[in-house]
Motif scaffolding. Structure first.
Motif, PDB file in Angstrom:
ATOM      1  N   TYR A 680      12.768 -11.697 -14.533  1.00  0.00           N
ATOM      2  CA  TYR A 680      14.138 -11.206 -14.725  1.00  0.00           C
ATOM      3  C   TYR A 680      14.955 -11.529 -13.495  1.00  0.00           C
ATOM      4  O   TYR A 680      14.492 -11.384 -12.366  1.00  0.00           O
ATOM      5  N   SER A 682      18.740 -10.566 -12.417  1.00  0.00           N
ATOM      6  CA  SER A 682      19.924  -9.820 -12.866  1.00  0.00           C
ATOM      7  C   SER A 682      21.221 -10.607 -12.667  1.00  0.00           C
ATOM      8  O   SER A 682      22.143 -10.523 -13.469  1.00  0.00           O
ATOM      9  N   LEU A 717      21.977  -3.307  -8.270  1.00  0.00           N
ATOM     10  CA  LEU A 717      22.017  -4.109  -9.498  1.00  0.00           C
ATOM     11  C   LEU A 717      21.969  -5.610  -9.223  1.00  0.00           C
ATOM     12  O   LEU A 717      21.380  -6.362 -10.000  1.00  0.00           O
ATOM     13  N   ASN A 721      18.057  -6.897  -7.539  1.00  0.00           N
ATOM     14  CA  ASN A 721      17.589  -7.386  -8.841  1.00  0.00           C
ATOM     15  C   ASN A 721      17.377  -6.275  -9.863  1.00  0.00           C
ATOM     16  O   ASN A 721      16.519  -6.396 -10.742  1.00  0.00           O
ATOM     17  N   ASP A 722      18.116  -5.182  -9.765  1.00  0.00           N
ATOM     18  CA  ASP A 722      18.271  -4.267 -10.897  1.00  0.00           C
ATOM     19  C   ASP A 722      16.925  -3.810 -11.479  1.00  0.00           C
ATOM     20  O   ASP A 722      16.545  -4.182 -12.582  1.00  0.00           O
ATOM     21  N   ARG A 725      16.722  -2.915 -15.041  1.00  0.00           N
ATOM     22  CA  ARG A 725      17.228  -3.925 -15.977  1.00  0.00           C
ATOM     23  C   ARG A 725      18.414  -3.464 -16.835  1.00  0.00           C
ATOM     24  O   ARG A 725      18.436  -3.689 -18.059  1.00  0.00           O
ATOM     25  N   GLN A 728      20.307  -6.532 -18.232  1.00  0.00           N
ATOM     26  CA  GLN A 728      19.618  -7.198 -19.338  1.00  0.00           C
ATOM     27  C   GLN A 728      20.006  -6.563 -20.677  1.00  0.00           C
ATOM     28  O   GLN A 728      20.191  -7.246 -21.676  1.00  0.00           O
TER      29      GLN A 728
END
Ligand code: 26Q
Length: 781
Positions: A680, A682, A717, A721-722, A725, A728
């Motif tokens: 993932y 973000s 966030l 890198n959130d 998620r 997402q």
């Protein structure tokens, strides 16, 4: 049989009370006394040898007692009419009772729902916990920030707790252990210990049918007898050291490291509780057959030291050998896990643990060595995993491993959660011993969360299908027959409207913001935590607001977003989210250009008695945790049975709710648990979705204030890198909200879906959960 009126008159004469000018609190005391006397005479002699279960939990959230007990005794109407002759409203009397806030949230309330269901099923099951002087802090907001105030819940009006004078035990900390051989037996002596007295209090738990009266046992810490050789100052210190153990409930901040007082609390509970069980066993046929009669359940790992404590009592006090003691303990203790979050897995630094509980530590080391040896010899395929499975390793005592190794059965609290436990978190243990693991999906009591909190809905259901659902909630499925009855659906809608109006008139009067009872009530109530993603809801509200500013007609009806949540006092991120929600609320609520289409309200001090008001008024239930993080959730069930439609992720028990109610009757969105394992990034969502950019920019561009107070939210966030998620799922969440808006314009269809949820809620009863425990875990009861 004496009527309630006669009993009240008798009791007031005995205490020379004039009813004419009695205060609400005096009425409460009077009613409580009469109710308690009645309950104690109702207690019927039971076969004392029937198996009893003790549910050990650091938390219970029973809610106000008087109302429940009046209801269970069938006295509500009598009480109402008798009090009205004195121009007293029973409601006002019941509202004087303080809510015992002896828990943080889901885990504590689950324990109380289970006590209700056990009493209702005529099962002998008691709670075992701590009588905290201060409950969970009271939350107030000051300029949009949470402040915490002490909750001295017992000080004003409260229900009477009965002290058990014959149950007092000494609990010891610190000191040195000396062992020597006395003939064929090891004898233990201790020096330099700090000793504390445990005193037992209890409150009866009545079933709806009144036939079974169980107990909630709570321990209070007191100083041991005065030692005349101590100076006044030393005595004061001794008193403080003792009483501080049950002074306050720790707020769940998910990290136990360093909190020596919390460790003391945990040991205090299990030591007092275990000693009490031994006393009962001696009375009832001796300790060797003890666990034919007693079962111990531990609510998460918090009481897991019951395992070494029982070993200590069996070996050091009763003189049993290791093998015999271990066999008894590991048949009798069962453990429920309530979380997969790595940071919430309890572990204690050895340097802290060993000096405080030297003998318990020795026993844990022995359990650990025997376990590691058995893995080496009998599960050679796991040899390289031994240090990951050990109880004592990497400088810590790992309570999850202790609980798993020392328990007979281990369960998760929803199908997904149990699956993840067995295939990921505890995979090595599950592969070695698959039969030890099972799953019991949580449940809640309909008698409290529907019948009590939503009397109008309860009456409507009774008219339609009779009242057998109160004892057997699966009966609610019969309501499905009314899905095509327009008058029934209209009645359902009227009840919801009235509940919304009641919420406005009672709870929301504090707010300067005027709420339209015709607006759609969207409720997000639960503890504030990153993984529960209140921030996702808030960001989406800001997005909705920007749309409405461009075109207020974009929404054909107004929407009200209601939040209620406490943040752990040390959880800076969660507190910042509270502040952010207040800030957007103050901008949105006073912006005339959106024509009142959107309101945001954060209700102070979420607790059981507030949930009772809020949940019956909810039309949309926000269950939007990152998939795989919410072990079960139980608020989702409470809102479902009150007719709210769920907007939710495929997480915890929400997945099972969709299976029972049908996906068509919910708004599921977002990544599932398997998706969250994929890589993932973000920032890519930020870059490609202009809506996301537009809601995040104000966090750092001075929209809300000159200084960058929300930059930490922004960084979590983007730069970080959130973790949960949010970005997402933002798009599919917004889409699900659009579906909600579309459906709400068709009121009949909305009510139909609402009814489908109520009808399917039977499975989520704690009566069913208790039956599952009986079938899968407590097979001897
Ligand atoms: C731990 C160490 C030190 C201080 C506090 C704590 C602590 C206290 C409370 C840790 C955890 C809790 C509470 C956890 C909890 O409520 N878990 C919830 O349990 C529910 C009942 O099973 C589930 O429905 C929820 O999904 C789960 O989050």
């Amino acid at each position: 049989m004496d009527s309630l009126k006669m009993l009240l008159l008798k009791e007031s004469q005995q205490h020379h009370l004039s009813l004419q000018d009695a205060s609400l609190e005096t009425w409460h005391d009077l009613l409580s006394r009469v109710v308690q006397k009645k309950i104690s005479t109702n207690r019927i002699a039971k076969d004392t040898y029937a198996t009893q279960l003790f549910y050990f939990s650091m938390e219970f959230l029973p809610g106000r007692f008087l109302r429940n007990n009046l209801d269970h005794l069938g006295w509500l109407d009598q009480a109402k009419s008798f009090l009205s002759t004195y121009e007293i409203d029973l409601h006002d009397v019941l509202n004087t009772e303080n809510d015992p806030a002896l828990g943080n949230g889901g885990l504590g309330r689950l324990a109380s729902c289970f006590l209700d269901s056990m009493a209702n099923k005529k099962l002998r099951g008691h709670g075992m916990g701590l009588l905290y002087e201060y409950g969970l802090f009271k939350q107030e907001f000051l300029s949009g920030r949470q402040i915490e105030l002490p909750d001295r819940w017992k000080q004003s009006s409260s229900y009477e707790w009965e002290q058990k004078p014959d149950a007092e035990y000494t609990v010891s900390f610190w000191g040195k252990v000396h062992q020597h051989n006395n003939g064929d037996r090891l004898v233990f002596e201790y020096t330099d210990q700090e000793q504390v007295q445990a005193k037992l209090y209890s409150i009866p738990i009545t079933g709806y049918s009144q036939e079974q009266v169980n107990q909630l046992y709570l321990w209070k810490a007191c100083p041991t007898e005065i030692d005349p050789s101590l100076t006044a100052e030393q005595q004061l210190l001794k008193r403080k050291k003792a009483t501080e153990i049950t002074e306050f409930l720790y707020p769940d901040d998910s990290t136990s490291e360093g909190m020596i007082l919390r460790l003391k609390q945990q040991y205090f509970l299990v030591s007092a509780g275990a000693q009490h069980l031994f006393t009962l066993a001696h009375r009832h046929g001796g300790i060797r057959t003890f666990f034919n009669h007693y079962l111990v359940h531990i609510n998460d790992t918090h009481p897991s030291m019951i395992i070494p404590e029982l070993m200590r009592l069996f070996m050091d006090v009763e003189g049993l050998g290791w093998d015999e003691a271990w066999a008894i303990v590991t048949t009798s203790v069962h453990y429920t896990n309530h979380t997969l979050l790595a940071e919430a897995m309890e572990k204690w630094p050895i340097v802290l643990f060993q000096p405080l509980l030297p003998r318990i530590y020795e026993i844990i080391v022995e359990i650990n060595e025997r376990f590691c040896r058995s893995v080496w010899h009998h599960h050679s395929e796991k040899r390289d995993k031994i240090s990951d499975m050990a109880i004592v390793s990497y400088g810590h005592v790992h309570m999850v491993h202790l609980a798993v190794i020392g328990s007979n059965k281990v369960n998760g609290v929803s199908t997904l959660h149990s699956h993840l436990l067995q295939t990921e978190t505890l995979v090595n243990f599950a592969q070695m011993n698959p039969k030890k693991f099972t799953s019991v999906t949580n449940g809640i009591t309909h008698r409290f969360w529907l019948h009590r909190v939503n009397p109008a809905l309860s009456d409507l259901i009774n008219e339609a299908i009779g009242d057998t659902w109160l004892q057997d909630p699966f009966e609610l499925i019969k309501l499905a027959d009314f899905q095509t009855s327009t008058p029934f659906l209209e009645e359902l809608s009227k009840i919801k409207k009235r509940n919304k109006q009641t919420l406005i008139d009672t709870t929301l009067t504090f707010s300067e913001t005027k709420v339209d009872p015709g607006s759609l009530f969207d409720v997000h109530c639960k503890r504030l935590h990153g993984y529960k993603r209140q921030l996702l809801n808030a960001l989406h509200i800001w997005h909705l607001y920007t749309e409405l500013r461009e075109n207020p007609d974009r929404l054909p009806f107004p929407r009200t977003f209601l939040f209620a949540a406490k943040a752990a006092p040390g959880y800076a991120f969660a507190k910042k989210v509270i502040h952010y929600i207040h800030t957007i609320a103050s901008v949105i609520n006073k912006d005339a250009t959106i024509q009142g289409k959107l309101k945001v309200i954060f209700i102070e001090n979420y607790r059981i008695s507030l949930a009772e008001q809020l949940i019956p008024a909810a039309e949309v239930s926000e269950q939007i945790s990152l998939a795989g993080k919410e072990a079960s959730g139980t608020g989702n069930m409470k809102l479902m049975m009150n007719g709210a439609l769920t907007i939710g992720t495929r997480d915890g028990a929400t997945i099972e709710m969709a299976e029972h109610a049908g996906e068509d009757n919910m708004f599921l969105f977002g990544a599932n648990a398997a998706d969250t394992k994929k890589p993932y990034f973000s920032k890519s969502y930020y870059d490609k979705d202009i809506r996301i950019k537009n809601v995040l920019q104000p966090l750092v561009n001075g929209t809300f204030s000159d200084n960058a107070i929300y930059s930490d939210l922004y960084y979590s966030l983007i730069q970080n890198n959130d973790e949960y998620r949010l970005l997402q799922d933002f798009s599919s969440y917004a889409q699900a909200h659009k579906q909600i808006e579309l459906l709400y314009t068709d009121q009949l269809l909305w009510q139909k879906k609402s009814l489908a949820n109520i009808a399917a809620s039977g499975y989520f009863s704690s009566d069913r959960a208790i039956e599952d425990y009986q079938a899968r875990v407590w097979t001897s009861i």
